[in-house]
Design an enzyme around this catalytic site. Sequence first.
Site, mmCIF file in Angstrom:
data_model
loop_
_atom_site.group_PDB
_atom_site.id
_atom_site.type_symbol
_atom_site.label_atom_id
_atom_site.label_comp_id
_atom_site.label_asym_id
_atom_site.label_seq_id
_atom_site.Cartn_x
_atom_site.Cartn_y
_atom_site.Cartn_z
ATOM 1 N N ASP A 152 1.007 -5.892 11.726
ATOM 2 C CA ASP A 152 0.919 -4.464 12.062
ATOM 3 C C ASP A 152 1.060 -4.327 13.582
ATOM 4 O O ASP A 152 0.429 -5.085 14.324
ATOM 5 C CB ASP A 152 -0.443 -3.920 11.585
ATOM 6 C CG ASP A 152 -0.583 -2.422 11.768
ATOM 7 O OD1 ASP A 152 -0.053 -1.877 12.765
ATOM 8 O OD2 ASP A 152 -1.236 -1.790 10.917
ATOM 9 N N LYS A 160 -5.640 -8.146 5.890
ATOM 10 C CA LYS A 160 -6.631 -7.348 6.633
ATOM 11 C C LYS A 160 -7.989 -8.028 6.713
ATOM 12 O O LYS A 160 -8.500 -8.511 5.707
ATOM 13 C CB LYS A 160 -6.791 -5.979 5.956
ATOM 14 C CG LYS A 160 -5.501 -5.158 6.014
ATOM 15 C CD LYS A 160 -5.491 -4.025 5.012
ATOM 16 C CE LYS A 160 -4.164 -3.290 5.032
ATOM 17 N NZ LYS A 160 -3.079 -3.978 4.302
ATOM 18 N N GLU A 174 13.452 2.543 14.061
ATOM 19 C CA GLU A 174 12.953 3.745 13.376
ATOM 20 C C GLU A 174 12.832 4.897 14.367
ATOM 21 O O GLU A 174 12.885 6.064 13.999
ATOM 22 C CB GLU A 174 11.592 3.469 12.729
ATOM 23 C CG GLU A 174 11.689 2.558 11.532
ATOM 24 C CD GLU A 174 10.318 2.189 11.000
ATOM 25 O OE1 GLU A 174 9.871 2.794 10.031
ATOM 26 O OE2 GLU A 174 9.691 1.278 11.584
ATOM 27 N N ASP A 179 11.046 0.900 0.260
ATOM 28 C CA ASP A 179 10.108 1.026 1.370
ATOM 29 C C ASP A 179 8.694 1.325 0.840
ATOM 30 O O ASP A 179 7.839 0.453 0.833
ATOM 31 C CB ASP A 179 10.568 2.118 2.345
ATOM 32 C CG ASP A 179 9.932 1.988 3.716
ATOM 33 O OD1 ASP A 179 9.281 0.959 3.964
ATOM 34 O OD2 ASP A 179 10.094 2.904 4.546
ATOM 35 N N ASP A 180 8.474 2.575 0.419
ATOM 36 C CA ASP A 180 7.152 3.001 -0.054
ATOM 37 C C ASP A 180 7.371 3.913 -1.264
ATOM 38 O O ASP A 180 7.408 5.146 -1.125
ATOM 39 C CB ASP A 180 6.423 3.770 1.051
ATOM 40 C CG ASP A 180 6.194 2.919 2.295
ATOM 41 O OD1 ASP A 180 5.403 1.972 2.225
ATOM 42 O OD2 ASP A 180 6.834 3.198 3.337
ATOM 43 N N ASN A 230 0.808 -1.233 0.000
ATOM 44 C CA ASN A 230 0.000 0.000 0.000
ATOM 45 C C ASN A 230 0.837 1.276 0.000
ATOM 46 O O ASN A 230 0.295 2.356 -0.218
ATOM 47 C CB ASN A 230 -0.998 -0.007 1.167
ATOM 48 C CG ASN A 230 -2.266 -0.757 0.795
ATOM 49 O OD1 ASN A 230 -3.137 -0.230 0.104
ATOM 50 N ND2 ASN A 230 -2.357 -2.012 1.210
HETATM 51 P P1 5GP Z 1 0.217 -2.603 3.577
HETATM 52 O O1 5GP Z 1 0.771 -3.527 4.598
HETATM 53 O O2 5GP Z 1 -1.147 -2.067 3.966
HETATM 54 O O3 5GP Z 1 0.220 -3.153 2.185
HETATM 55 O O4 5GP Z 1 1.221 -1.343 3.484
HETATM 56 C C1 5GP Z 1 1.131 -0.221 4.317
HETATM 57 C C2 5GP Z 1 1.514 -0.561 5.739
HETATM 58 O O5 5GP Z 1 2.894 -0.922 5.803
HETATM 59 C C3 5GP Z 1 1.393 0.622 6.719
HETATM 60 O O6 5GP Z 1 0.084 0.729 7.230
HETATM 61 C C4 5GP Z 1 2.401 0.237 7.807
HETATM 62 O O7 5GP Z 1 1.852 -0.698 8.689
HETATM 63 C C5 5GP Z 1 3.493 -0.450 7.014
HETATM 64 N N1 5GP Z 1 4.578 0.481 6.656
HETATM 65 C C6 5GP Z 1 4.795 1.085 5.477
HETATM 66 N N2 5GP Z 1 5.904 1.849 5.520
HETATM 67 C C7 5GP Z 1 6.407 1.730 6.750
HETATM 68 C C8 5GP Z 1 7.564 2.262 7.395
HETATM 69 O O8 5GP Z 1 8.368 3.024 6.837
HETATM 70 N N3 5GP Z 1 7.759 1.898 8.687
HETATM 71 C C9 5GP Z 1 6.908 1.041 9.334
HETATM 72 N N4 5GP Z 1 7.191 0.733 10.605
HETATM 73 N N5 5GP Z 1 5.822 0.519 8.757
HETATM 74 C C10 5GP Z 1 5.572 0.852 7.469
#
Ligand code: 5GP
Length: 362
Positions: free
Chosen positions: A167, A100, A227, A302-303, A17
């Site tokens: 999470d 989820k 972090e 990362d993102d 995400n």
């Molecule tokens: P998803 O798991 O919903 O596909 O991707 C988004 C989720 O990944 C966020 O809600 C968060 O839990 C986790 N996430 C994304 N980037 C980071 C980050 O830089 N640090 C941490 N601790 N969690 C992240």
Amino acid sequence: REWCVALPKVELHAHLNGSVRNSTLLELAKQLADKGLIVFEDVKDVIMKNGRSLPECFKLFDLFHILTTDHDTVTRIAKEVVEDFAAENVVYLEIRTTPKNNGAKGMTKRSYMNAVIKGVKAVEAVDVVLFDSNSRTNDTLTCTPTIELDGDTKKKRIYVRLLLSIDRRETTSAALDTVNLALEMKDQGVIGIDLSGNPVVGEWETYLPALQHAKELGIPITIHCGEVPNRKEIQAVLDFCPQRLGHVCCLNDVEWKMLKSLIIPVEICLTSNVMTGGAPSLELHHFADLYNAKHPLSLCTDDSGLFSTSLSNEYYLVAATFGLSKPQLFRLAQEAVQFIFADGNVKKSLKEVFRHAEKRLM
Ligand code: 5GP
């Protein structure tokens, strides 16, 4: 920059995400706004904003989840994310995502993951190799990142594997469900567990039983570590000694020494760390120390959506900031193969990919 795009790359730390295209997020926001569920202008400003502090990121993820969390959209974003990484010449991709439960959408952790897998399998632009026990031939070895199609048409190949994220907001029981799901789906491309989520939320003791369970089951684990300067947790994570660590920004001298002596491979996320304040600047990023110490590491995004970056850009930044030469960048990309969670056959195949690329690029 073009050379960094042409370089075959291995991506080990990409949140599903967090890797969604802005254009897709805006389109999804528009659809919800048309239904009167959100105000488009409010959301648009948030999505397009550049500065991303750590707390802002986690607020944004809650917004992204509102936009993306139904089965069809999860399938769509999974497909697009694989396409985007493949377009960057990523030859091996581990996508991590948090399964989820969402009763309102009839979604369970399992159905969420099925939707992700459907998206990965729907990719047509490239040849996706996702382990599937029913079609083991999928995993046959290949010597180049391209395959012959109809005589002369070439199609790129990308290996995709999935990591299930726990999470930090989840309970012990929910975290255990995720580990059990990973075991259940091990023949469908799921190969590991990740601990992520807002680092100022939750307690290590809550996830430990699930992480311990994964360890006992032999499922590889990667953990977001340091972090924020949470001394107790950083020590506990190092003591746990997972297969890989993400970030490692706020370690003190003792923890830093311990990380190095344990030789745990690190997923380095330069842009993310600078944007969220985990590193003071690119120049002062801890990449340099680990690289100079020959510590195992791998560059990651990362993102990529949230931080407007790409894996090619992360390699370019390393060259521009720390002066790495092309052969050094090539070795960095190549050495990441050692830290993938997929099996020896995939490693062997990727080594061949790099051997061929070396002739072309060096
Ligand atoms: P998803 O798991 O919903 O596909 O991707 C988004 C989720 O990944 C966020 O809600 C968060 O839990 C986790 N996430 C994304 N980037 C980071 C980050 O830089 N640090 C941490 N601790 N969690 C992240």
